[in-house]
Design a protein around this motif. Sequence first.
Motif, PDB file in Angstrom:
ATOM      1  N   PHE A 126      17.167   6.988   4.341  1.00 23.87           N
ATOM      2  CA  PHE A 126      16.195   7.380   3.961  1.00 23.87           C
ATOM      3  C   PHE A 126      15.651   6.174   3.167  1.00 23.87           C
ATOM      4  CE2 PHE A 126      12.390   6.898   2.440  1.00 23.87           C
ATOM      5  CZ  PHE A 126      11.603   7.169   3.769  1.00 23.87           C
ATOM      6  N   LEU A 127      17.385   6.672   2.008  1.00 23.88           N
ATOM      7  CA  LEU A 127      17.545   5.670   1.365  1.00 23.88           C
ATOM      8  C   LEU A 127      18.743   5.350   0.339  1.00 23.88           C
ATOM      9  CD1 LEU A 127      15.606   5.895  -2.019  1.00 23.88           C
ATOM     10  CD2 LEU A 127      17.135   8.206  -2.905  1.00 23.88           C
ATOM     11  N   GLY A 128      19.828   5.896   1.520  1.00 22.91           N
ATOM     12  CA  GLY A 128      21.335   5.446   1.530  1.00 22.91           C
ATOM     13  C   GLY A 128      21.892   5.938   0.736  1.00 22.91           C
ATOM     14  N   TYR A 129      21.622   7.286   0.158  1.00 24.80           N
ATOM     15  CA  TYR A 129      22.278   8.147  -0.890  1.00 24.80           C
ATOM     16  C   TYR A 129      21.825   9.511  -0.356  1.00 24.80           C
ATOM     17  CZ  TYR A 129      23.294   4.100  -3.421  1.00 24.80           C
ATOM     18  OH  TYR A 129      23.647   2.804  -3.732  1.00 24.80           O
ATOM     19  N   ARG A 130      22.829  10.616  -0.780  1.00 29.80           N
ATOM     20  CA  ARG A 130      22.822  11.370  -0.669  1.00 29.80           C
ATOM     21  C   ARG A 130      22.072  12.527  -1.948  1.00 29.80           C
ATOM     22  NH1 ARG A 130      25.837  14.698   3.138  1.00 29.80           N
ATOM     23  NH2 ARG A 130      26.095  16.532   1.189  1.00 29.80           N
ATOM     24  N   LEU A 131      21.370  13.192  -2.153  1.00 34.92           N
ATOM     25  CA  LEU A 131      21.079  13.485  -3.808  1.00 34.92           C
ATOM     26  C   LEU A 131      22.060  14.460  -4.097  1.00 34.92           C
ATOM     27  CD1 LEU A 131      18.067  13.904  -4.870  1.00 34.92           C
ATOM     28  CD2 LEU A 131      18.067  16.276  -4.258  1.00 34.92           C
ATOM     29  N   GLY A 146      11.259  15.475  -5.386  1.00 33.55           N
ATOM     30  CA  GLY A 146      10.204  16.050  -5.224  1.00 33.55           C
ATOM     31  C   GLY A 146       9.373  14.845  -4.776  1.00 33.55           C
ATOM     32  N   LEU A 147       9.237  13.833  -5.341  1.00 31.86           N
ATOM     33  CA  LEU A 147       8.829  12.653  -5.240  1.00 31.86           C
ATOM     34  C   LEU A 147       8.972  12.259  -3.703  1.00 31.86           C
ATOM     35  CD1 LEU A 147       7.167   9.957  -6.151  1.00 31.86           C
ATOM     36  CD2 LEU A 147       9.458   8.975  -6.664  1.00 31.86           C
ATOM     37  N   MET A 148      10.943  11.970  -3.163  1.00 24.49           N
ATOM     38  CA  MET A 148      11.247  11.743  -2.405  1.00 24.49           C
ATOM     39  C   MET A 148      10.793  12.509  -1.117  1.00 24.49           C
ATOM     40  SD  MET A 148      12.411   9.075  -2.772  1.00 24.49           S
ATOM     41  CE  MET A 148      12.814   8.174  -0.799  1.00 24.49           C
ATOM     42  N   MET A 294       2.437   2.093   1.381  1.00 22.45           N
ATOM     43  CA  MET A 294       2.140   3.364   0.815  1.00 22.45           C
ATOM     44  C   MET A 294       0.913   3.445  -0.299  1.00 22.45           C
ATOM     45  SD  MET A 294       3.373   5.255   2.743  1.00 22.45           S
ATOM     46  CE  MET A 294       4.127   5.997   3.805  1.00 22.45           C
ATOM     47  N   PRO A 295       0.021   4.478  -0.582  1.00 25.24           N
ATOM     48  CA  PRO A 295      -0.143   4.497  -2.023  1.00 25.24           C
ATOM     49  C   PRO A 295       0.472   4.756  -3.040  1.00 25.24           C
ATOM     50  CG  PRO A 295      -0.981   6.679  -0.428  1.00 25.24           C
ATOM     51  CD  PRO A 295       0.180   5.491  -0.074  1.00 25.24           C
ATOM     52  N   SER A 296      -0.410   3.956  -3.864  1.00 27.97           N
ATOM     53  CA  SER A 296       0.412   3.601  -4.878  1.00 27.97           C
ATOM     54  C   SER A 296      -0.524   3.343  -6.641  1.00 27.97           C
ATOM     55  CB  SER A 296       1.344   2.272  -5.169  1.00 27.97           C
ATOM     56  OG  SER A 296       1.711   2.133  -5.867  1.00 27.97           O
ATOM     57  N   ARG A 297      -0.241   3.890  -7.310  1.00 23.13           N
ATOM     58  CA  ARG A 297      -0.997   3.528  -8.782  1.00 23.13           C
ATOM     59  C   ARG A 297      -0.717   2.219  -9.237  1.00 23.13           C
ATOM     60  NH1 ARG A 297      -0.517   9.023 -11.918  1.00 23.13           N
ATOM     61  NH2 ARG A 297      -1.285  10.540 -10.469  1.00 23.13           N
ATOM     62  N   GLY A 298       0.956   1.796  -8.868  1.00 21.06           N
ATOM     63  CA  GLY A 298       1.033   0.571  -9.753  1.00 21.06           C
ATOM     64  C   GLY A 298       1.117  -0.421  -8.861  1.00 21.06           C
ATOM     65  N   SER A 302       6.456   4.433  -6.681  1.00 21.33           N
ATOM     66  CA  SER A 302       7.590   4.975  -7.136  1.00 21.33           C
ATOM     67  C   SER A 302       8.487   5.097  -6.661  1.00 21.33           C
ATOM     68  CB  SER A 302       7.693   5.604  -7.339  1.00 21.33           C
ATOM     69  OG  SER A 302       5.956   6.449  -8.228  1.00 21.33           O
ATOM     70  N   VAL A 303       8.790   5.246  -5.358  1.00 21.30           N
ATOM     71  CA  VAL A 303      10.022   5.098  -4.028  1.00 21.30           C
ATOM     72  C   VAL A 303      10.294   3.987  -4.446  1.00 21.30           C
ATOM     73  CG1 VAL A 303      11.030   5.086  -1.748  1.00 21.30           C
ATOM     74  CG2 VAL A 303       9.445   7.092  -3.296  1.00 21.30           C
ATOM     75  N   CYS A 304       9.229   2.593  -3.763  1.00 21.88           N
ATOM     76  CA  CYS A 304      10.073   1.278  -3.989  1.00 21.88           C
ATOM     77  C   CYS A 304      11.187   1.215  -4.898  1.00 21.88           C
ATOM     78  CB  CYS A 304       9.282   0.367  -3.143  1.00 21.88           C
ATOM     79  SG  CYS A 304       8.323   0.580  -1.676  1.00 21.88           S
ATOM     80  N   ARG A 305      10.651   1.436  -6.152  1.00 26.26           N
ATOM     81  CA  ARG A 305      11.138   0.821  -7.124  1.00 26.26           C
ATOM     82  C   ARG A 305      12.610   1.512  -7.412  1.00 26.26           C
ATOM     83  NH1 ARG A 305       7.632   2.522 -11.272  1.00 26.26           N
ATOM     84  NH2 ARG A 305       5.782   3.064 -10.642  1.00 26.26           N
ATOM     85  N   ILE A 306      12.559   2.752  -7.520  1.00 27.05           N
ATOM     86  CA  ILE A 306      13.509   3.387  -6.921  1.00 27.05           C
ATOM     87  C   ILE A 306      14.780   3.285  -6.212  1.00 27.05           C
ATOM     88  CG2 ILE A 306      14.918   6.149  -6.385  1.00 27.05           C
ATOM     89  CD1 ILE A 306      12.220   7.175  -7.615  1.00 27.05           C
ATOM     90  N   LYS A 307      14.918   2.598  -4.655  1.00 29.04           N
ATOM     91  CA  LYS A 307      15.285   1.978  -4.057  1.00 29.04           C
ATOM     92  C   LYS A 307      15.711   0.503  -4.370  1.00 29.04           C
ATOM     93  CE  LYS A 307      13.692   2.977   0.589  1.00 29.04           C
ATOM     94  NZ  LYS A 307      12.941   3.008   1.932  1.00 29.04           N
ATOM     95  N   LYS A 308      14.718   0.336  -5.238  1.00 28.21           N
ATOM     96  CA  LYS A 308      14.959  -1.405  -5.313  1.00 28.21           C
ATOM     97  C   LYS A 308      16.064  -0.874  -6.678  1.00 28.21           C
ATOM     98  CE  LYS A 308      13.295  -5.703  -8.157  1.00 28.21           C
ATOM     99  NZ  LYS A 308      11.876  -6.284  -8.396  1.00 28.21           N
ATOM    100  N   SER A 309      15.907   0.032  -8.188  1.00 27.59           N
ATOM    101  CA  SER A 309      16.701   0.115  -8.644  1.00 27.59           C
ATOM    102  C   SER A 309      18.494   0.517  -8.421  1.00 27.59           C
ATOM    103  CB  SER A 309      15.807   0.961 -10.223  1.00 27.59           C
ATOM    104  OG  SER A 309      16.108   2.144  -9.426  1.00 27.59           O
TER     105      SER A 309
END
Length: 314
Positions: A126-131, A146-148, A294-298, A302-309
């Motif tokens: 999903f993310l390209g990385y293991r935790l 938790g977020l993921m 997906m639902p977002s406050r901004g 957050s998940v798309c921001r994490i993926k990008k970073s």
Amino acid sequence: MKGGTTSKSLGICRHCRVEEAEIRLNYARLNLCGKCFVKFVERKVARTINEYHMIEKHDRILVAISGGKDSAALLHLIRRIMPDTEVICLHIDLGIKGFSDVCRQKAEELVKYENVELTIVSLEDFLGYRLDELTSRRRRICSLCGLMRRYILNYYGLAYGVTKIATGHNLDDAVAILWDFYIRGDLLEALKFQPVTKLIHPKAIPRIKPLIELTDFELKIYADIKSLPYTLTQCSFGRESKLNRRKKLVESIELMYPAFKHTFLKSHVKRVSPLLSGLTSRSINWKSCSRCGMPSRGDVCSVCRIKKSLKKRG
Ligand code: AMP
Ligand code: ZN
């Protein structure tokens, strides 16, 4: 795990008054035999489901299976209490060395035992990385996890067309989570934590917590009596987590103030939340993430921001 005891010398069962009691529930000052305990747990969950209108006839439920005792009991209880409800099971392989392999194996054993299908999704796909791989790059690994997990459950819930997502959060989890929000004065976050989450966005599937009125102790005993496959192994990051320390603190209060946890949750759901609920609709203005929808406050979630970073740093 406190909250009660199991012993052969507890006298006669308070419910059937025939069998020897083997289980003592401290908060209720109740001694029960195994059979009556099972009935007690099942009735309690049925009551919780009804009281909060968690599951209705038309619902298709995604059950989040972690490999632990709570989600094992959750699946078993939903199937016993609502045998006609369609359930879809999903396990997320987080990619934590050792721990995730045990969890995955237990999740697979559980669904075999319950004769249901299981979908396994890996965080790596999903993310390209293991935790594991993210520990050096991200500080707050438990909140990232938790977020993921919430995002992935919602994502697959939408893909499968389910109407609710059920998780195994129990009373001990609920009080430990709420405790922090209250202490920090983060009442809006506290307000979001409910037995049933509200529909805040067309793409946010309502989440239900049918075990929210049962303790860690009760769920462990139930899972053991029913011989459900589960692991008690804790993840290496969570073992010393703030949440676990909070659970110990709450348990020590419960020793001096029986039924503290039940009272805390009831006050939160029945007293504080109704008073505060007028505030949320004004304070949180949910949008749709411009990247994933997906639902977002901004503008970007957050998940798309994490993926990008993660991509940026390579
Ligand atoms: P926890 O935050 O670990 O206490 O988990 C709370 C609930 O989230 C569990 O009872 C499960 O329903 C769900 N959950 C936790 N981890 C996973 C996972 N790896 N895969 C699917 N569901 C999970
Ligand atoms: Zn997004």
